[in-house]
Design a protein around this motif. Structure first.
Motif, PDB file in Angstrom:
ATOM      1  N   LEU A 129       0.827  -1.210   0.000  1.00  0.00           N
ATOM      2  CA  LEU A 129       0.000   0.000   0.000  1.00  0.00           C
ATOM      3  C   LEU A 129       0.859   1.257   0.000  1.00  0.00           C
ATOM      4  O   LEU A 129       0.523   2.256  -0.659  1.00  0.00           O
ATOM      5  N   ALA A 130       1.974   1.222   0.734  1.00  0.00           N
ATOM      6  CA  ALA A 130       2.876   2.376   0.763  1.00  0.00           C
ATOM      7  C   ALA A 130       3.515   2.606  -0.608  1.00  0.00           C
ATOM      8  O   ALA A 130       3.621   3.750  -1.072  1.00  0.00           O
ATOM      9  N   TRP A 131       3.921   1.532  -1.270  1.00  0.00           N
ATOM     10  CA  TRP A 131       4.514   1.671  -2.605  1.00  0.00           C
ATOM     11  C   TRP A 131       3.466   2.120  -3.611  1.00  0.00           C
ATOM     12  O   TRP A 131       3.761   2.906  -4.513  1.00  0.00           O
ATOM     13  N   GLN A 132       2.252   1.631  -3.446  1.00  0.00           N
ATOM     14  CA  GLN A 132       1.161   2.053  -4.321  1.00  0.00           C
ATOM     15  C   GLN A 132       0.919   3.551  -4.174  1.00  0.00           C
ATOM     16  O   GLN A 132       0.779   4.279  -5.170  1.00  0.00           O
ATOM     17  N   ARG A 133       0.868   4.016  -2.952  1.00  0.00           N
ATOM     18  CA  ARG A 133       0.706   5.439  -2.691  1.00  0.00           C
ATOM     19  C   ARG A 133       1.907   6.229  -3.196  1.00  0.00           C
ATOM     20  O   ARG A 133       1.765   7.342  -3.716  1.00  0.00           O
ATOM     21  N   GLY A 134       3.094   5.645  -3.043  1.00  0.00           N
ATOM     22  CA  GLY A 134       4.323   6.326  -3.423  1.00  0.00           C
ATOM     23  C   GLY A 134       4.460   6.613  -4.905  1.00  0.00           C
ATOM     24  O   GLY A 134       5.266   7.462  -5.313  1.00  0.00           O
ATOM     25  N   ARG A 135       3.675   5.928  -5.728  1.00  0.00           N
ATOM     26  CA  ARG A 135       3.707   6.207  -7.160  1.00  0.00           C
ATOM     27  C   ARG A 135       3.242   7.632  -7.446  1.00  0.00           C
ATOM     28  O   ARG A 135       3.657   8.246  -8.438  1.00  0.00           O
ATOM     29  N   TRP A 136       2.391   8.163  -6.596  1.00  0.00           N
ATOM     30  CA  TRP A 136       1.808   9.486  -6.841  1.00  0.00           C
ATOM     31  C   TRP A 136       2.694  10.620  -6.336  1.00  0.00           C
ATOM     32  O   TRP A 136       2.681  11.708  -6.898  1.00  0.00           O
ATOM     33  N   ASP A 137       3.439  10.379  -5.264  1.00  0.00           N
ATOM     34  CA  ASP A 137       4.264  11.458  -4.719  1.00  0.00           C
ATOM     35  C   ASP A 137       5.763  11.201  -4.860  1.00  0.00           C
ATOM     36  O   ASP A 137       6.576  11.999  -4.387  1.00  0.00           O
ATOM     37  N   GLY A 138       6.126  10.092  -5.498  1.00  0.00           N
ATOM     38  CA  GLY A 138       7.536   9.800  -5.734  1.00  0.00           C
ATOM     39  C   GLY A 138       8.259   9.164  -4.571  1.00  0.00           C
ATOM     40  O   GLY A 138       9.458   8.881  -4.667  1.00  0.00           O
ATOM     41  N   SER A 139       7.552   8.901  -3.469  1.00  0.00           N
ATOM     42  CA  SER A 139       8.223   8.336  -2.296  1.00  0.00           C
ATOM     43  C   SER A 139       8.600   6.867  -2.483  1.00  0.00           C
ATOM     44  O   SER A 139       9.287   6.287  -1.643  1.00  0.00           O
TER      45      SER A 139
END
Length: 231
Positions: A129-139
């Motif tokens: 979930l963190a990597w999925q979210r990270g696609r949007w903010d580059g994290s």
């Protein structure tokens, strides 16, 4: 479908009530609940494995990355149900920070609070979930970052070997190779490389490998600023 949704709502309610009544407490699997006698016999070098090998998450039937009903990325499936619980379970910044710390120091945490250890299958869900979210903010590290690891995770083969030690070694290798895309300083990067090289360069026992896997996961979440950003 009705009974599955009802079960999901009951699980979420029970988790919420437990959190409110008792304060922060890591979710545990039934396999890790042991007697007080066995807890008193736990030593610093003992690292039991149920939380490393159990595949069911939040007591949801047919959950886990290898389940044919998981359907990662779909609005239908046990993956979607578990993701909803996970986001609610880790919606508090303080809880997230404590969880990351437990991963960064797994041996100490296991020795002092074994009943509160988060099953690694849930850690994989949190990372996904963190990597999925990270696609949007580059994290997630961008094009050369953890999107490839997320794809491998969803593919449910490389980290789902019948031998969990092999799965752990594969996970450590893939996570460490891409850590340079999110590391905040040379010291962090050096530590990640040292952990990966250490488990590859000697005949490490399964407990040591599992602890290394947890540390690598914690370092990734920490570098992604998971405690502040959430899911």
């Amino acid at each position: 479908q009705f009974f599955q949704q009802a079960h999901l709502l009951i699980v979420v309610l029970l988790l919420s009530l437990t959190k409110c009544a008792h304060g922060f407490h890591f979710p545990t699997s039934r396999a890790t609940r042991t007697s007080n006698t066995s807890h008193s016999n736990l030593s610093m070098t003992t690292y039991s494995c149920p939380n490393e090998t159990a595949k069911q998450i939040y007591s949801i039937n047919d959950s886990g990355w290898k389940s044919p009903k998981w359907n990662w990325g779909s609005a239908q499936g046990t993956g979607h149900d578990c993701a909803a619980i996970c986001r609610r379970r880790w919606d508090d910044q303080s809880d997230r920070r404590k969880m990351v710390q437990s991963l960064l120091t797994p041996a100490e945490f296991k020795a002092t609070r074994p009943e509160s250890e988060v099953p690694f299958e849930e850690i994989k869900l949190i990372l996904g979930l963190a990597w999925q979210r990270g696609r949007w903010d580059g994290s997630d590290g961008g094009p050369d970052g953890y999107s490839a690891v997320l794809s491998t995770l969803a593919d449910a083969r490389r980290y789902e070997n019948e031998d969990e030690v092999i799965s752990a070694l594969n996970f450590i290798e893939d996570v460490s190779v891409r850590f340079h895309t999110i590391s905040r300083n040379a010291e962090e990067l050096k530590r990640m490389k040292a952990i990966a090289n250490d488990v590859r360069g000697k005949h490490a026992g399964k407990e040591e490998i599992f602890m290394a896997r947890r540390t690598c996961a914690g370092m990734v979440l920490d570098a992604m600023n998971f405690a502040d950003n959430g899911l």
